[in-house]
Design a protein around this motif. Structure first.
Motif, PDB file in Angstrom:
ATOM      1  N   LEU A 110       0.842  -1.199   0.000  1.00  0.00           N
ATOM      2  CA  LEU A 110       0.000   0.000   0.000  1.00  0.00           C
ATOM      3  C   LEU A 110       0.881   1.255   0.000  1.00  0.00           C
ATOM      4  CD1 LEU A 110      -3.065   0.843   0.283  1.00  0.00           C
ATOM      5  CD2 LEU A 110      -2.573   1.154   2.719  1.00  0.00           C
ATOM      6  N   SER A 111       0.621   2.162  -0.946  1.00  0.00           N
ATOM      7  CA  SER A 111       1.427   3.385  -1.032  1.00  0.00           C
ATOM      8  C   SER A 111       0.576   4.655  -1.079  1.00  0.00           C
ATOM      9  CB  SER A 111       2.329   3.341  -2.271  1.00  0.00           C
ATOM     10  OG  SER A 111       1.548   3.209  -3.452  1.00  0.00           O
ATOM     11  N   ARG A 112      -0.683   4.525  -1.491  1.00  0.00           N
ATOM     12  CA  ARG A 112      -1.532   5.710  -1.611  1.00  0.00           C
ATOM     13  C   ARG A 112      -2.970   5.343  -1.298  1.00  0.00           C
ATOM     14  NH1 ARG A 112      -4.408   8.123  -6.108  1.00  0.00           N
ATOM     15  NH2 ARG A 112      -4.782  10.333  -5.716  1.00  0.00           N
ATOM     16  N   VAL A 113      -3.598   6.170  -0.470  1.00  0.00           N
ATOM     17  CA  VAL A 113      -4.993   5.941  -0.082  1.00  0.00           C
ATOM     18  C   VAL A 113      -5.791   7.213  -0.330  1.00  0.00           C
ATOM     19  CG1 VAL A 113      -6.561   5.472   1.837  1.00  0.00           C
ATOM     20  CG2 VAL A 113      -4.412   4.220   1.662  1.00  0.00           C
ATOM     21  N   ALA A 114      -6.973   7.042  -0.896  1.00  0.00           N
ATOM     22  CA  ALA A 114      -7.892   8.160  -1.102  1.00  0.00           C
ATOM     23  C   ALA A 114      -9.037   8.056  -0.099  1.00  0.00           C
ATOM     24  CB  ALA A 114      -8.435   8.146  -2.522  1.00  0.00           C
ATOM     25  N   ARG A 160      -8.713   6.625 -11.476  1.00  0.00           N
ATOM     26  CA  ARG A 160      -7.373   7.175 -11.241  1.00  0.00           C
ATOM     27  C   ARG A 160      -6.614   6.309 -10.240  1.00  0.00           C
ATOM     28  NH1 ARG A 160      -8.761  12.006  -9.490  1.00  0.00           N
ATOM     29  NH2 ARG A 160      -8.908  12.863 -11.610  1.00  0.00           N
ATOM     30  N   LEU A 161      -7.298   5.868  -9.199  1.00  0.00           N
ATOM     31  CA  LEU A 161      -6.658   4.984  -8.224  1.00  0.00           C
ATOM     32  C   LEU A 161      -6.238   3.666  -8.869  1.00  0.00           C
ATOM     33  CD1 LEU A 161      -8.931   5.399  -5.058  1.00  0.00           C
ATOM     34  CD2 LEU A 161      -6.524   6.030  -5.238  1.00  0.00           C
ATOM     35  N   GLU A 164      -2.824   3.414 -10.395  1.00  0.00           N
ATOM     36  CA  GLU A 164      -1.675   3.561  -9.512  1.00  0.00           C
ATOM     37  C   GLU A 164      -1.498   2.302  -8.662  1.00  0.00           C
ATOM     38  OE1 GLU A 164      -1.705   7.140  -7.262  1.00  0.00           O
ATOM     39  OE2 GLU A 164      -2.461   8.360  -8.923  1.00  0.00           O
ATOM     40  N   SER A 167      -2.638   1.188  -4.480  1.00  0.00           N
ATOM     41  CA  SER A 167      -3.642   2.160  -4.041  1.00  0.00           C
ATOM     42  C   SER A 167      -4.754   1.482  -3.252  1.00  0.00           C
ATOM     43  CB  SER A 167      -4.237   2.902  -5.238  1.00  0.00           C
ATOM     44  OG  SER A 167      -4.939   1.997  -6.079  1.00  0.00           O
ATOM     45  N   LEU A 169      -8.856   2.598  -1.270  1.00  0.00           N
ATOM     46  CA  LEU A 169      -9.922   3.592  -1.163  1.00  0.00           C
ATOM     47  C   LEU A 169     -10.650   3.457   0.167  1.00  0.00           C
ATOM     48  CD1 LEU A 169     -11.844   5.774  -2.347  1.00  0.00           C
ATOM     49  CD2 LEU A 169     -13.160   3.907  -3.378  1.00  0.00           C
ATOM     50  N   VAL A 193      -9.580  -2.017  -7.167  1.00  0.00           N
ATOM     51  CA  VAL A 193      -9.183  -1.145  -6.059  1.00  0.00           C
ATOM     52  C   VAL A 193      -9.810  -1.686  -4.765  1.00  0.00           C
ATOM     53  CG1 VAL A 193      -9.326   1.170  -5.078  1.00  0.00           C
ATOM     54  CG2 VAL A 193      -9.011   0.878  -7.548  1.00  0.00           C
TER      55      VAL A 193
END
Length: 275
Positions: A110-114, A160-161, A164, A167, A169, A193
Motif C-alpha cells: 500500500l502506497s496511496r490511499v484516497a 485514477r486509483l 496507480e 492504491s 480507497l 481497487v
C-alpha cells in the motif's frame, strides 16, 4: 422502545420521514415535523441536523450516528450538551488511522490511499484528515481527500486509483457515499481497487472490508434517551455518548478476486468473514 414500555398506538405515536440526501426533502420534512410539535425528535445525519437546529430551540432532539457534534456546532460539549440537543455520535477523527492500518494489513505494498467523501454533506472529514496527518506516523503511505459530488466524480476518482499500483480507497461515512455505493463498488471491481468503509452493507455488496460502529446498537441506545426525555428529563443534561461496539467485516471472495492473501491472524480479528 417496547422494552422501555412505549407501545405504538397505546402510549406513544411515532411520525417518521426519510429524505435520503435531497436537501429540499430534508427541509420540507423538518418543517412538517416541527409544526407537529412532538415531545422529542430523533435525527440522523449532518444534513438533517443542519436543517433541524435552526428550526427549533425548544423541541428536544436526540441525534443518532452523527459525527463530530461539538465541532459542527450542534452541542457545546459532550459531557454537558446544554440546550435542547443531545445524542449518540458515530465517528471520531482517530477512525482514519484505523482504516489506514486495516488497508495496510491486507495490502502490504500500500502506497496511496484516497479518502472519498462529499464535502457538502460531511465537511468535517477534511478536519479529520488534517488531524491524522498532524500525528507522528511510522508509514510513508500517502493519504489524500477526494471530494466527490456526482457519479462522474466517483468514477473518475476510482479509475485514477486503479492506474496507480498499491492504491486503496476509504469510502467515508457519508449519506452521499452510502447512496453511491453501487457506483463505487462497480468502479472498484472494474479497476481492482480495495475498498474499506464503515458500513457492513458495502461488504455484503462486494467491497473488501468494513470497520465502524454498529449502527443498530447506536439506535438501540438512543431509545434510552428518548425514554428519559419523554419522562421529563432535559436533553441538555444528558451527556452525548460515543459508540461502544465496533465491527470488522471482511469479504474473502473479494480479497481473492483482488489477489490478496489475508493472514489467518487477521481473519481471526474479524467479527464476520463473508465467503
Amino acid at each position: 422502545m417496547r422494552d422501555l414500555g412505549w407501545i405504538e398506538g397505546r402510549n406513544v405515536h411515532i411520525e417518521y420521514r426519510f429524505a435520503g440526501t435531497n436537501p429540499e426533502s430534508i427541509n420540507k420534512y423538518v418543517a412538517e415535523l416541527v409544526r407537529l410539535a412532538p415531545d422529542v425528535m430523533v435525527a440522523q445525519s449532518t444534513a438533517v441536523m443542519v436543517a433541524l437546529r435552526p428550526a427549533t430551540s425548544t423541541i428536544p432532539i436526540v441525534f443518532a450516528m452523527l459525527s463530530d457534534p461539538v465541532s459542527q456546532g450542534f452541542i457545546s460539549n459532550l459531557a454537558h450538551p446544554g440546550g435542547n440537543i443531545t445524542g449518540f455520535s458515530f465517528l471520531e477523527s482517530d477512525i482514519v488511522g484505523k482504516w489506514m492500518n486495516f488497508l495496510g494489513d491486507v495490502r502490504p505494498n500500500l502506497s496511496r490511499v484516497a479518502l472519498m467523501f462529499n464535502p457538502d454533506t460531511v465537511p468535517y472529514f477534511d478536519v479529520y484528515l488534517r488531524s491524522f496527518k498532524a500525528l507522528p506516523r511510522q508509514t510513508s503511505v500517502e493519504v489524500e481527500a477526494v471530494h466527490v459530488r456526482s457519479v462522474a466524480d466517483v468514477e473518475l476518482a476510482v479509475a485514477r486509483l486503479g492506474r496507480e499500483p498499491g492504491s486503496g480507497l476509504i469510502a467515508a461515512a457519508d449519506t452521499f457515499i452510502l447512496a453511491m455505493r453501487g457506483v463505487i463498488l462497480k468502479a472498484a471491481d472494474q479497476h481492482r481497487v480495495p475498498v474499506i468503509s464503515p458500513y457492513r452493507q458495502f461488504v455484503i455488496e462486494g467491497s473488501l472490508m468494513s470497520y465502524g460502529p454498529d449502527g443498530a446498537d447506536i439506535f438501540r441506545r438512543s431509545a434510552s434517551y428518548v425514554d428519559r426525555v419523554l419522562k421529563g428529563e432535559p436533553p441538555g443534561n444528558l451527556p452525548a455518548q460515543s459508540p461502544v461496539k465496533f465491527e470488522l467485516v471482511v469479504n474473502l471472495k473479494t480479497a481473492k478476486a483482488l489477489g490478496l492473501s489475508l493472514r489467518e491472524s487477521f481473519l481471526q480479528l474479524a467479527d464476520e468473514v463473508i465467503e
